[in-house]
Design an enzyme around this catalytic site. Structure first.
Site, mmCIF file in Angstrom:
data_model
loop_
_atom_site.group_PDB
_atom_site.id
_atom_site.type_symbol
_atom_site.label_atom_id
_atom_site.label_comp_id
_atom_site.label_asym_id
_atom_site.label_seq_id
_atom_site.Cartn_x
_atom_site.Cartn_y
_atom_site.Cartn_z
ATOM 1 N N HIS A 62 -12.393 91.925 2.885
ATOM 2 C CA HIS A 62 -13.371 90.835 2.943
ATOM 3 C C HIS A 62 -13.326 90.199 4.325
ATOM 4 C CE1 HIS A 62 -9.671 88.716 2.005
ATOM 5 N NE2 HIS A 62 -10.243 87.531 2.132
ATOM 6 N N HIS A 64 -12.808 87.051 5.480
ATOM 7 C CA HIS A 64 -11.998 85.916 5.907
ATOM 8 C C HIS A 64 -11.194 86.332 7.148
ATOM 9 C CE1 HIS A 64 -12.166 83.538 1.891
ATOM 10 N NE2 HIS A 64 -12.975 83.012 2.790
ATOM 11 N N ASP A 66 -8.301 85.873 8.357
ATOM 12 C CA ASP A 66 -6.927 86.399 8.315
ATOM 13 C C ASP A 66 -6.869 87.882 7.946
ATOM 14 O OD1 ASP A 66 -7.790 85.551 5.755
ATOM 15 O OD2 ASP A 66 -5.745 85.278 5.019
ATOM 16 N N HIS A 67 -8.037 88.461 7.628
ATOM 17 C CA HIS A 67 -8.070 89.892 7.314
ATOM 18 C C HIS A 67 -8.817 90.709 8.368
ATOM 19 C CE1 HIS A 67 -6.511 89.642 3.056
ATOM 20 N NE2 HIS A 67 -6.707 88.370 3.382
ATOM 21 N N HIS A 142 -12.998 86.801 -5.509
ATOM 22 C CA HIS A 142 -12.550 85.874 -4.472
ATOM 23 C C HIS A 142 -13.655 84.846 -4.223
ATOM 24 C CE1 HIS A 142 -9.780 84.662 -1.452
ATOM 25 N NE2 HIS A 142 -10.361 85.198 -0.413
ATOM 26 N N ASP A 212 -8.146 89.859 -1.170
ATOM 27 C CA ASP A 212 -7.715 88.714 -1.958
ATOM 28 C C ASP A 212 -8.479 88.655 -3.281
ATOM 29 O OD1 ASP A 212 -6.378 88.148 0.376
ATOM 30 O OD2 ASP A 212 -7.527 86.383 0.875
ATOM 31 N N HIS A 270 0.704 88.665 0.656
ATOM 32 C CA HIS A 270 -0.263 87.605 0.946
ATOM 33 C C HIS A 270 0.295 86.236 0.528
ATOM 34 C CE1 HIS A 270 -4.246 85.533 1.031
ATOM 35 N NE2 HIS A 270 -4.470 86.402 1.988
#
Ligand SMILES: [Zn+2]
Length: 309
Positions: A62, A64, A66-67, A142, A212, A270
């Protein structure tokens, strides 16, 4: 015939000492798949001696940050390193403009072909397939569109009986032929029947990535019987409410998914930056699903070949 997961980063949202952001490498028979690409991914590849040039496929769960914030640096390094091989990146809608704009605004003109393949985050589908590996996507739950991936070995290679190699002095090509189910012609002209030198096909190994996501029964069928499951466990069980609200899972959620899906081993990850000692998270998960391990940066998880009983 390696099947090995290497965790490069397993922190959520922000890095903490010793824990980088989400990223991992799955090596299936020397094919290197990068799964998510949080900030610092290429540093971790150096730390853990991952052959960066061997990665030709990247799977993004996805959008976000942080990914995906590791993508700009990685794509740029490939360019500076004079990469010529094409690179495929799979991920949800929005990935294409994110990458295109990032490259445009930083005056980056790639010297290699970059294909961005949009994966529907709602409809499960086979997103990649070759002779040996199949990758299937499935929907997660998510706050934003998020995709889980299952990686499966495909071909049913046979298991050669080690004593037969010595008995008949079999060479590499003969062993390979036998593994693919062929009879072997010895230099004397004698034909060895395949059944004489092999055992039944190996168990086909698989790995599922769920991050996530909040826990949901809806994705259990897609991760059923995986040998390895990486399931996010951002929080401990006392933060169930917050987990649900933020589209994340607790340790108990992750373990429940592992149990319901009857997986071989659960790997947690995570983690929220609030947790420094991860052992309490492990203990909680183990109370529901015993074969659980902590995901840790630099740790490897191998799935061995076994013959079917
Ligand atoms: Zn997220």
């Amino acid at each position: 015939m390696i099947f090995e997961l290497s965790i490069l980063g397993c922190s959520s949202a922000i890095p903490v000492r010793g824990r980088y952001l989400s990223s991992q490498i799955l090596n299936i028979r020397q094919r290197y798949f990068l799964i998510d690409c949080g900030e610092g991914t290429q540093y971790r590849m150096l730390d853990f001696k991952i052959p960066k040039s061997k990665i030709n496929k990247i799977f993004i769960s996805h959008l976000h940050g942080d990914h995906i914030y590791g993508l700009p640096g990685l794509l740029s390094s490939y360019n500076i390193g004079n990469r010529k091989k094409s690179l495929n990146i799979y991920g949800p809608a929005g990935l294409n403009p994110f990458i295109e704009n990032m490259l445009d605004y930083s005056y980056n003109h790639l010297g290699y072909e970059l294909k961005i393949i949009t994966v529907d985050h709602q409809i499960p589908s086979v997103v990649y397939e070759d002779d040996d590996v199949k990758v299937t996507s499935f929907p997660l739950r998510h706050r934003v569109p998020a995709i889980g991936y299952k990686f499966e070995e495909k071909s049913k290679l046979k298991n050669i009986i080690p004593e037969k190699i010595e008995e008949y002095s079999l060479d590499y090509n003969q062993i390979r032929a036998a593994k693919y189910g062929n009879d072997i012609v010895l230099s004397s002209g004698v034909v060895l029947k395949n059944e004489e030198v092999t055992l039944p096909p190996k168990h086909l190994r698989s790995y599922a990535y769920c991050s996530d996501t909040a826990y949901s029964k809806s994705y259990i069928p897609y991760i059923k019987n995986a040998d390895l499951l990486y399931h996010e466990s951002t929080y401990m069980a006392n933060m169930q409410e917050k987990a649900k609200m933020r589209g994340h899972s607790t340790t108990i959620d992750a373990a429940t998914a592992a149990k319901k899906a009857n997986v071989g081993k659960l790997i947690l990850g995570h983690y929220s930056s609030r947790y420094h000692n991860l052992n309490p998270l492990l203990e909680e998960a183990k109370s529901v699903f015993e074969n659980t391990e902590l995901g840790l940066d630099g740790k490897k998880y191998k799935v061995e070949l076994t013959t079917d009983e």
